[in-house]
Enzyme design. Structure first.
Site, PDB file in Angstrom:
ATOM      1  N   ASP A 232     -19.828 -18.434  -6.182  1.00 16.33           N
ATOM      2  CA  ASP A 232     -21.021 -19.200  -5.854  1.00 16.33           C
ATOM      3  C   ASP A 232     -20.803 -20.573  -6.496  1.00 16.33           C
ATOM      4  O   ASP A 232     -19.929 -20.746  -7.363  1.00 16.33           O
ATOM      5  CB  ASP A 232     -22.292 -18.518  -6.397  1.00 16.33           C
ATOM      6  CG  ASP A 232     -23.546 -19.083  -5.718  1.00 16.33           C
ATOM      7  OD1 ASP A 232     -23.451 -20.158  -5.083  1.00 16.33           O
ATOM      8  OD2 ASP A 232     -24.618 -18.464  -5.825  1.00 16.33           O
TER       9      ASP A 232
HETATM   10  C1  BGC Z   1     -26.502 -20.715  -3.848  1.00 13.30           C
HETATM   11  C2  BGC Z   1     -25.663 -20.201  -2.697  1.00 13.30           C
HETATM   12  C3  BGC Z   1     -25.258 -21.356  -1.812  1.00 13.30           C
HETATM   13  C4  BGC Z   1     -24.522 -22.394  -2.661  1.00 13.30           C
HETATM   14  C5  BGC Z   1     -24.086 -23.612  -1.880  1.00 13.30           C
HETATM   15  C6  BGC Z   1     -25.834 -21.844  -4.596  1.00 13.30           C
HETATM   16  O1  BGC Z   1     -26.701 -22.409  -5.523  1.00 13.30           O
HETATM   17  O2  BGC Z   1     -26.766 -19.658  -4.747  1.00 13.30           O
HETATM   18  O3  BGC Z   1     -26.375 -19.246  -1.960  1.00 13.30           O
HETATM   19  O4  BGC Z   1     -24.460 -20.895  -0.769  1.00 13.30           O
HETATM   20  O5  BGC Z   1     -25.388 -22.837  -3.702  1.00 13.30           O
HETATM   21  O6  BGC Z   1     -25.189 -24.357  -1.494  1.00 13.30           O
END
Ligand code: BGC
Length: 756
Positions: A232
């Site tokens: 993530d």
């Molecule tokens: C989120 C993800 C997301 C990523 C990119 C993170 O903060 O938890 O779900 O895909 O950011 O935006």
């Protein structure tokens, strides 16, 4: 699939080039190695629309992304209980990705809704792992059928937003296997995602992005995952440990700092070069699967996709209450649409999934040719009433035949990044509802929310349509549902409890000192409420229709089977009402006589069918070993206890329609291993060991002087029941103290015989 020789390509790369591919180039793009023709590709959020940021990137939805289509969020999509709905969403998104040259859509988001308070429940699918996994599987297969990668997230146990980047989810293996891993497992096995996104949090003390047990032992070795794992955004704790554990790509860009750490680790011998090679191979396979199959002719037709969004919202909304058949509305009725959300629907959640919608349908606009008047009623930026808004609304409600009140949770009440503190609607909305109910008894509520809410006002309304965060076409969809152009067919993918205090995590959700103990174990959602026989507001699986369905006899392919067999469950469903409608056949399994502490029932299969009035269809679903198994922590494996199981067809987890019993036995009986601390009760209860034990020890125990004394005595200090219970719970090593003449070597010999 790409036909390139990726292994050969990797051999041509320098150590630095290989390491460079292990982190992003910038916020959204992977790195290229131009000399070898390796391109950079783009990844974008997901999951319910394309959030392609062409300029400044961020993971909070702050900066503008391209105008796109916002489809219903996960909370709604899962409520369709319809794999075709998830499939259509996946196909549509994949086409948009191809048109916009996005290689990977980040989703689906499929963490279990452990508590209604989780700020991200609106993106997640369900409290039930089977429903979650099945819906996600259909989505992933559909996206990837168009050669675009998915990244199911957040793997795993990311069930709260509070301190999501450091919090430790602590649970036992059974809870992990049966609930939190199970939410991903079937999807991984069936749909074979090209990538997975590791979660921010820890599991039992280890960050998920450096958790070898989860990323390699289970995901790859047990489930057969062949893609690559990315972090993530910002989830990597220790880059080299992460790579060793099975996390190939770190996102976003780390200004080469961690690439250098990888190079240094190979040079120092801490990291085996073969691990890096393998990671690069996995990564490049996915990149070229996309690049080599790029569909340059794809067109992002926003208007067409808006229609898809409307259809998905119609299929996902749930009719929760319909007293006196208040719905569908009739065109000749004078209807008041009251509430800001009739004009400005809340149709999506905040954070990384936030879509820059190219247009939004409001219910008010969609009803412009109907006999509908409007009053705003409240201001969703406030929790207190605005007097004149309320007055206008009451006046309008009074003059109308029916009032439809559009209410829900404002953006500030739920979002990625934080959890809710309570499950209530804003006080001004509740106040308005109560006042309207005093002047207009024909009151219908349309709910815009991302997660369950409390409804102490439920008796004051006749109709309740849950549209969740239904995407940018929710307005038209709502009008079609209210007026019966479309018959609602959604079912709850989560329980609506009566109050927050009833929820299984009420006492400790969010944890303390960055530790979240999953003390409720497998008793999540309906598994908890049904086992405790607790009343709830609306049970898991609940949803009404404008027509009625009746069920014929429940038929099982066998009455007895082993866990190597498959049980076919068949039931005939008839539409006995007056209009076309869709029914969800829900199949639950209960293990009423289990010695294991298990939920009173668990969803094990489902299917959705459409029926014309008077039409019947036969639905058959198959149950395999997993429908009966639990995770045995001693054996570290799925185990089926021999016994009678009940197959239940339910309208929800609470409303059982049909039941039948089946006897299931393990195909290969599992032999318990005994030791000196095994209890006499355990041994006697064992089919194999019990008779041997009785034969070998019967006379010794029968001759037990103490037992004889009790039998003879008149004392009420020691009863025969008590003696029996003590014997049952006594480890055999204790026979040394109680049975004269027994030697330890004799007991060791006994154990050896029992284990033969
Ligand atoms: C989120 C993800 C997301 C990523 C990119 C993170 O903060 O938890 O779900 O895909 O950011 O935006």
């Amino acid at each position: 699939m790409t036909e390139r020789n990726i292994k050969e390509l990797v051999t041509q790369m320098t150590l630095e080039e290989k390491a460079s591919l292990c982190s992003g180039r910038d916020f959204w793009n992977t790195k290229a190695v131009e000399r070898l023709g390796i391109p950079s590709v783009m990844l974008s959020d997901g999951p319910h629309g394309l959030r392609k940021q062409e300029s400044e990137g961020d993971h909070l939805g702050l900066n503008e992304s391209i105008p796109a289509v916002c489809f219903p969020a996960g909370c709604a999509i899962a409520s369709s209980w319809d794999r075709e709905v998830a499939k259509l969403l996946g196909q549509t998104l994949a086409n948009e990705c191809q048109a916009e040259n996005v290689s990977t859509i980040l989703g689906p988001a499929m963490n279990i809704k452990r508590s209604p308070l989780c700020g991200r429940n609106f993106e997640y699918l369900s409290e039930d792992p089977l429903l979650s996994s099945d819906m996600a599987s259909a989505y992933v297969q559909a996206v990837q059928s168009k050669n675009v990668a998915t990244s199911p997230k957040h793997f795993m146990a990311n069930n709260q937003e509070f301190h999501r980047m450091t919090s430790d989810s602590i649970m036992d293996d059974r809870t992990m296997r049966e609930i939190y891993l199970a939410s991903f497992e079937k999807m991984v096995k069936e749909a074979k995602p090209w990538t997975m996104m590791g979660a921010y949090n820890k599991l039992n003390g280890t960050y998920l992005c450096e958790n070898k047990l989860i990323l390699t032992d289970i995901l790859r070795d047990e489930w057969g995952f062949e893609g690559y794992v990315m972090t993530d955004w910002g989830a990597m704790n220790d880059r080299v440990d992460g790579l060793i554990a099975g996390c190939e790509l770190e996102m976003p860009a780390m200004s080469d700092r961690t690439d250098k750490e990888i190079v240094a680790a190979v040079e120092s011998g801490k990291l085996d070069q073969s691990i890096l090679d393998q990671a690069v191979e996995r990564f490049l396979t996915v990149i070229f699967n996309y690049v080599d199959n790029r569909d340059e002719s794809a067109v992002f037709d926003r208007e067409a996709d808006h229609k898809v969004a409307q259809h998905l919202a119609e299929e996902s909304s749930i009719l929760l209450k319909n007293q006196d058949a208040i719905l569908p509305l009739k065109k000749e009725q004078k209807v008041a649409f009251i509430g800001q959300y009739a004009q400005e629907p809340r149709y999506q959640g905040g954070g990384s999934s936030h879509i820059n919608s190219f247009k939004v349908d409001s219910a008010l606009e969609a009803a412009k040719d109907l006999s509908v008047s409007y009053a705003r009623g409240y201001d969703d930026r406030l929790d207190v009433a605005v007097e004149n808004l309320e007055e206008q609304a009451l006046e309008l409600a009074q003059q109308s035949d029916v009032a439809v009140l559009f209410i829900g949770l404002p953006d500030r009440y739920e979002s990625e990044g934080y959890d809710r503190k309570h499950m209530q609607l804003p006080a001004n909305q509740v106040e308005l509802l109560e006042k309207i109910s005093q002047v207009q008894e024909n009151l219908v509520v349309v709910l815009h929310n991302g997660s369950a809410i409390e409804m102490p006002w439920i008796d004051k309304v006749k109709g309740l349509l849950e549209v969740y965060l239904g995407g940018q076409a929710v307005g038209q969809a709502t009008v079609n549902l209210l007026y019966g152009e479309v018959n609602p067919s959604g079912r709850l993918a989560e329980t609506f409890p009566l109050r927050l205090q009833d929820t299984p995590t009420y006492l400790d959700y969010g944890g303390e000192n960055d530790k979240s103990y999953y003390r409720e174990g497998v008793f999540v959602g309906y598994r908890y409420y049904s086992s405790k026989e607790m009343p709830v507001l609306f049970p898991f699986g609940h949803g009404l229709s404008y027509t009625q369905f009746s069920y014929g006899q429940l038929e099982l392919s066998q009455k007895e089977l082993t866990d190597a067999d498959t049980l076919a469950v068949t039931v005939r469903v008839t539409n006995t009402g007056i209009c076309y409608g869709k029914e969800v056949v829900q199949v639950y399994v209960a293990a009423p006589n289990s010695k294991i502490i298990r939920p009173s029932l668990e969803l094990r299969a489902f299917d959705k069918i459409g029926l014309e009035p008077g039409e019947s269809k036969t639905v058959t679903v198959e149950l395999d070993k997993r429908a009966f198994a639990y995770w045995d922590m001693d054996r570290q494996n799925w185990t089926v206890e021999e016994g009678d199981y009940t197959i239940i067809i339910g309208r929800s987890a609470e409303e059982k329609i049909l039941e039948a019993s089946v006897h299931v036995a393990p195909a290969q009986p599992t032999r318990k291993v005994f030791h000196l601390n095994s209890t006499i009760g355990e041994i006697l209860a064992d089919k194999h060991a019990g008779p041997i034990f009785e034969q070998m020890m019967g006379s010794a125990l029968g001759g037990n002087a103490e037992a004889q004394q009790v039998a003879d005595s008149q004392s009420d200090a020691v009863s025969a029941e008590m003696m029996q219970a003590m014997m049952e719970g006594m480890p055999i090593r204790q026979l040394l103290s109680f049975v004269p003449g027994i030697e330890k070597s004799m007991l060791e010999g006994l154990v050896a015989v029992l284990n033969q």
